[in-house]
Design a protein around this motif. Sequence first.
Motif, mmCIF file in Angstrom:
data_model
loop_
_atom_site.group_PDB
_atom_site.id
_atom_site.type_symbol
_atom_site.label_atom_id
_atom_site.label_comp_id
_atom_site.label_asym_id
_atom_site.label_seq_id
_atom_site.Cartn_x
_atom_site.Cartn_y
_atom_site.Cartn_z
ATOM 1 N N GLU A 413 0.828 -1.204 0.000
ATOM 2 C CA GLU A 413 0.000 0.000 0.000
ATOM 3 C C GLU A 413 0.865 1.258 0.000
ATOM 4 O O GLU A 413 0.541 2.250 -0.674
ATOM 5 C CB GLU A 413 -0.931 -0.012 1.215
ATOM 6 C CG GLU A 413 -1.912 -1.170 1.201
ATOM 7 C CD GLU A 413 -2.744 -1.230 2.461
ATOM 8 O OE1 GLU A 413 -2.710 -0.233 3.227
ATOM 9 O OE2 GLU A 413 -3.409 -2.255 2.700
ATOM 10 N N ALA A 414 1.955 1.249 0.753
ATOM 11 C CA ALA A 414 2.840 2.416 0.804
ATOM 12 C C ALA A 414 3.496 2.655 -0.545
ATOM 13 O O ALA A 414 3.651 3.806 -0.997
ATOM 14 C CB ALA A 414 3.907 2.216 1.884
ATOM 15 N N SER A 420 8.087 5.437 1.174
ATOM 16 C CA SER A 420 9.069 4.408 1.539
ATOM 17 C C SER A 420 9.357 4.469 3.041
ATOM 18 O O SER A 420 8.948 5.388 3.739
ATOM 19 C CB SER A 420 10.372 4.612 0.755
ATOM 20 O OG SER A 420 10.987 5.840 1.147
ATOM 21 N N ASN A 421 10.087 3.449 3.523
ATOM 22 C CA ASN A 421 10.494 3.421 4.943
ATOM 23 C C ASN A 421 11.298 4.663 5.308
ATOM 24 O O ASN A 421 11.151 5.219 6.395
ATOM 25 C CB ASN A 421 11.331 2.164 5.225
ATOM 26 C CG ASN A 421 10.477 0.993 5.655
ATOM 27 O OD1 ASN A 421 9.596 1.130 6.493
ATOM 28 N ND2 ASN A 421 10.725 -0.168 5.051
ATOM 29 N N SER A 478 -1.785 13.881 0.962
ATOM 30 C CA SER A 478 -1.275 13.266 2.185
ATOM 31 C C SER A 478 -2.257 12.216 2.672
ATOM 32 O O SER A 478 -3.462 12.274 2.364
ATOM 33 C CB SER A 478 -1.064 14.326 3.271
ATOM 34 O OG SER A 478 -2.292 14.935 3.620
ATOM 35 N N VAL A 479 -1.714 11.255 3.443
ATOM 36 C CA VAL A 479 -2.546 10.186 4.005
ATOM 37 C C VAL A 479 -2.184 10.019 5.479
ATOM 38 O O VAL A 479 -1.049 10.277 5.876
ATOM 39 C CB VAL A 479 -2.323 8.857 3.254
ATOM 40 C CG1 VAL A 479 -2.786 8.957 1.814
ATOM 41 C CG2 VAL A 479 -0.857 8.445 3.318
ATOM 42 N N PRO A 480 -3.153 9.576 6.299
ATOM 43 C CA PRO A 480 -2.803 9.290 7.696
ATOM 44 C C PRO A 480 -1.943 8.039 7.777
ATOM 45 O O PRO A 480 -2.071 7.120 6.957
ATOM 46 C CB PRO A 480 -4.164 9.106 8.362
ATOM 47 C CG PRO A 480 -5.081 8.700 7.269
ATOM 48 C CD PRO A 480 -4.595 9.398 6.033
ATOM 49 N N ALA A 485 0.264 1.693 7.629
ATOM 50 C CA ALA A 485 1.133 1.021 8.603
ATOM 51 C C ALA A 485 0.290 0.388 9.699
ATOM 52 O O ALA A 485 -0.832 0.825 9.979
ATOM 53 C CB ALA A 485 2.132 2.009 9.201
ATOM 54 N N ASP A 486 0.873 -0.662 10.311
ATOM 55 C CA ASP A 486 0.266 -1.303 11.478
ATOM 56 C C ASP A 486 1.030 -0.864 12.728
ATOM 57 O O ASP A 486 2.250 -0.622 12.684
ATOM 58 C CB ASP A 486 0.325 -2.823 11.345
ATOM 59 C CG ASP A 486 -0.505 -3.322 10.172
ATOM 60 O OD1 ASP A 486 -1.593 -2.754 9.955
ATOM 61 O OD2 ASP A 486 -0.041 -4.263 9.491
#
Length: 725
Positions: A413-414, A420-421, A478-480, A485-486
Amino acid sequence: GAVLTDFEQELPPEVHLFRITDQSKVVADSVYNFLKELCIAIGAVIIVVVLLLPIRVALVAASTIPITIFISLGLLSLFGLELNTVSLAALIVTLGMIVDNSIVIIDNYLEKIGEGVPRWQASVESACHFFKSILSATLAISITFFPFLFTTTGMIHDFLQAFPWAITLILFISLLVATMLVPFMQYWFIRKPLQAEGKHFSFLGSLQKHYDKLLHACFRHPKTTLAAGLGFTALGIVLLALLPMQMMPTADRNQFAVEIYLPTGTAVEKTAMVADSLERLLREDSRIVSIASFKGCSSPRFQTAYAPQIAGTNYAQFIVNTTGVESTVALLDEYTPKYTDYFPEARVRFKQLSYSEAVYPVEIRLSGEHPDTLRQEAEKLLALFRSMPELTMTHTDFEEPMASTTVRLREDEAARLGISNTHVESALAMRYGAGLPVANVWEGDYNLNIVLKGSHADNATPTDLLNEQLPAMGGTSSVPLRQIADFVPTWENGQIVRRNGVYTTTVMADVRRGENATEVINRLQQRLKTFPLSANVTYSFGGELENNNDYIPPIINGLVVAIGIIFAILLFHFKRVTLALLIFASMALCVFGTAIGILIQGVDFSVTCFLGIIALLGIIVRNGIIMFDYAEELRSKEGMHVRDAIFHSAQRRMRPIFLTSAAASMGVIPMILGKTGLWMPMGTVICYGTLITMLFILTILPVSYWFALRGSTRRRARLEQLERQ
């Protein structure tokens, strides 16, 4: 004081000032106590001299004490040496020695006028005769303190800096008074020999008779006497190795500190609640004068060896002022076991101020490559610590585990959103970390950084983190964070420590009051010999043991150099290696008296004991020089056999050796009665060591001289015959 008074008048009525700690008052109180002890010591030495000698003789000898002290105080001020506890301790230590030179000269003067020598001639000859002896003895006592200035560093060096100079100045003033002033005084005031004062010498006369019997017995059984000397020396070494040791003692102050630790991350409000509750309990005690509290931070450094704690919301500290030193000890004895574990989750430490720089007396450092392995080994070591009732406040510097959140990025999804990380890590680090520096501004003398960070950086909740907006699709939207992420709740170490780049955790503990830290560490070392540790983990000791290992080698090196200087002085004085080695070897006799004195008084062997041993070695050297000089004179001038010469010398020199030893030991009694952790051990070594070693000097040393030189009389006679031919 005047500045604070003026400033207080400018404050609002509801604001008051009080001194948390006043170093000038601490120093003033210490100097006052030492001056009181100095006056007592002067009185004690004068009383001893007056009781043992006729009044005229005693007054001449005792008058050298105030004369020497006043001249020394003036010269100390002239040379810029401050009047502090160290210089005053030097005065007390040398007090008994001040009168020694005068007693030796007066004793010889009395002997000469008893033989019919004119008083003026006897007065001059007595001073000239002993000048070389007392000069060598003075050098042996004074100069031997100077090596410590070159072998020690840090706090011990600063502590000892004034001591050798003060000792040397006082003893050389004493030497000048004894050789320049005493001859005139004894000529004018002492007109009769000892025989005319018979009733005043009943004690010394009785002592002389008993000593003569003891000396005869020693010479009848010389091998037994020498074996006894070796036996007492060996026993002294064994006892010395078993003595409780505390190199830097506790400080005698009307203050103590209280440290309160809560779990890492605790809010400062909760820390303040615990601190306020404890403060309210302490204020109910009438022995407590004031309490200065610091919540979320620590006090400034108000005592040399007490380092401030790093600030944190889970930490609070008190500086407690009491009505006196005795109250401080009583309060610590009462409150330490009562309140250490009184509050849930809180660890309360009552800290008596000390000269030691160790944060905790017992520390074991575990080092390895993996923090998890270190944590497991530390837990096993903590269990060992907790099984020993003499240890309290056991913990590690991993601190308590902290609740945290692990962010696991959903890669698919990212990636579709172009995140990216690296993007996530940098964004979260900037917003929730120390921030991104953008500028700085000066506020007075302080340079303040301006940083850019998130509004929730210092008090974020998991919800704030879930709702954190991240730039996506090249910054067009932008996204929350919760969308890509978990979040996994985890527990992390409160602190990870490295020493020299290696992962290291320290297991620490306090020692229960009344226990000696060195003895507890020795017991712990014995148990660690069979303690199973992982092969990849190594351990080392910190705390008091590390401090002692840092302090002792420089002091031992100074002691070795001092002993070497003493031997050089003896060699220069006698010009004979045999005599120098005899007195040099006799210095080992002081070990037994030192050990017995410390055991009787129940004190710990500390850094000042080494100073006492050096002073004791100087006293032994002085007594040995007085005895051997007279024996050598009898052999060279009277042609006596070596046995007769040393026997007669020991008989004749018993009185001055006894009088000087009694004066030296009585002079430090106020140090013992003062019961200060710093100076009582030194007074104990000098007092007991001088008296016990005096007995060895008067019995074992003459027999040793006879055995070492028993063939030299015939050799000397043959040399004289050859010279005449």
